[in-house]
Design an enzyme around this catalytic site. Structure first.
Site, mmCIF file in Angstrom:
data_model
loop_
_atom_site.group_PDB
_atom_site.id
_atom_site.type_symbol
_atom_site.label_atom_id
_atom_site.label_comp_id
_atom_site.label_asym_id
_atom_site.label_seq_id
_atom_site.Cartn_x
_atom_site.Cartn_y
_atom_site.Cartn_z
ATOM 1 N N SER A 169 -4.702 -17.305 0.566
ATOM 2 C CA SER A 169 -3.627 -17.327 1.681
ATOM 3 C C SER A 169 -2.293 -18.162 1.395
ATOM 4 O O SER A 169 -1.572 -17.498 0.372
ATOM 5 C CB SER A 169 -4.345 -17.943 2.813
ATOM 6 O OG SER A 169 -3.523 -17.826 4.068
ATOM 7 N N ASP A 223 -6.654 -7.655 8.398
ATOM 8 C CA ASP A 223 -5.924 -8.806 8.072
ATOM 9 C C ASP A 223 -4.177 -8.467 8.284
ATOM 10 O O ASP A 223 -3.920 -7.523 7.590
ATOM 11 C CB ASP A 223 -6.167 -9.612 6.669
ATOM 12 C CG ASP A 223 -5.386 -10.805 6.392
ATOM 13 O OD1 ASP A 223 -4.463 -11.411 7.191
ATOM 14 O OD2 ASP A 223 -5.690 -11.356 5.404
ATOM 15 N N HIS A 266 -9.341 -12.270 7.291
ATOM 16 C CA HIS A 266 -8.833 -13.279 6.742
ATOM 17 C C HIS A 266 -9.705 -14.599 6.712
ATOM 18 O O HIS A 266 -10.419 -15.031 7.625
ATOM 19 C CB HIS A 266 -7.392 -13.739 7.347
ATOM 20 C CG HIS A 266 -6.470 -14.465 6.418
ATOM 21 N ND1 HIS A 266 -5.557 -14.237 5.444
ATOM 22 C CD2 HIS A 266 -6.398 -16.013 6.563
ATOM 23 C CE1 HIS A 266 -5.070 -15.156 5.112
ATOM 24 N NE2 HIS A 266 -5.176 -16.284 5.498
#
Length: 307
Positions: free
Chosen positions: A149, A243, A273
């Site tokens: 991320s 995502d 995610h």
């Protein structure tokens, strides 16, 4: 978007379990409360460290790091944690880093970079760059950069900046990274209301990351803002299909390949995610984590098996 069809029951169970400690409206909480609920959620999913993994907390030229080792490692993985540049730290990804150490045999250095909004861009990048240089000098081993991320963003930013400045980076593995893609199209719109990460939440994290307007043409902020994708290390990007950030991985890999480099995009069907935390309860996530670990190990040995 028909998430009931795309997402299997194991993953839905993971989504529900996440929501028990980290509510859907978490970004509406104060920063202090966001960190509290995120830490609670990470602790709920935390796994014991594998046997044989030893840790040591150090300062890397002033940046807190945690070093994981097992045996006599010959490679160093620099791991940058996710959390929107706002939450997370050495504890939130402790088990992930310990498992990567055990599975690859490599040393893992987890970086506890400064968080927003107390420290705005480029503080996070500066800390990650300092830690990578420190690790290269401290251990003298080749490096693999990795992160999930926000941490995937930082790993790529370090890779771009390192060209001509830091030798010995053998590869980078980016896990559902946010790289600064066009929010008006593609997966940002297709999955704007995806479970566990929405487009509005992405916009929130960007707001707190900057003191003012987001920078333009700054690959230390958004690697997709770079104009040069040549001479980057071999790259594997692993994304979650459900995502908003998904297409960043595909676009990034295509630009590296177009510039004559090596990049491979793996898109994990039906995953969302943050699925690293689901690796012990969701088969799709477990399979993906194995692919991630194998990619890190292979890049560390100079092996490219994606052609």
């Amino acid at each position: 978007m028909d998430y009931e069809r795309l997402i299997d029951e194991e993953t839905w169970a993971f989504i529900r379990r996440t929501a028990e400690s980290y509510p859907d409206d978490a970004v509406e909480l104060s920063i202090e409360d966001q960190r509290r609920v995120y830490d609670t959620m990470c602790q709920d999913f935390r796994q014991p460290r594998p046997a044989g993994v030893e840790t040591q907390d150090r300062a890397a030229d002033g940046v807190p790091v945690r070093i994981y080792s097992a045996g006599q490692p010959t490679r160093t993985v620099i791991y940058f944690h996710g959390g929107g540049f706002v939450v997370g730290g050495l504890e939130s990804h402790d088990d992930v880093c310990a498992e990567l150490c055990a599975q690859t045999g490599y040393r893992v250095v987890a970086v506890d970079y400064r968080l927003c909004p107390e420290h705005v861009h480029p503080a996070q990048f500066d800390d990650c760059w300092s830690a990578a240089n420190w690790a290269a000098n401290e251990f003298g081993d080749p490096l693999i950069l990795a992160g999930d991320s926000a941490g995937g963003n930082l790993a790529a930013a370090v890779s771009h900046y390192a060209r001509g400045r830091l030798d010995g980076i053998l590869g980078q593995v980016l896990i559902y990274p946010g790289l600064g893609g066009d929010r008006s199209q593609g997966s940002y719109q297709e999955h704007a209301q995806a479970p566990l990460l929405t487009l509005d939440e992405i916009r929130f994290y960007e707001t707190v990351r900057c003191a003012g307007d987001p920078p333009q043409g700054d690959p230390t902020y958004a690697p997709l803002q770079d104009s040069d994708y040549s001479n980057l290390p071999p790259t594997v990007v692993v994304t979650a299909d459900c995502d908003p950030l998904r297409d960043d991985g595909q676009i990034y890999c295509s630009r590296i390949n177009a510039a004559g480099g090596q990049a491979h995009w793996i898109n994990e069907f039906g995953l969302v995610h943050g699925y690293l935390r689901a690796r012990t309860s969701v088969k799709r996530a477990a399979d993906s984590f194995e692919r991630i670990s194998v990619a890190i190990e292979a890049l560390g040995q100079g092996i490219w098996s994606y052609d």
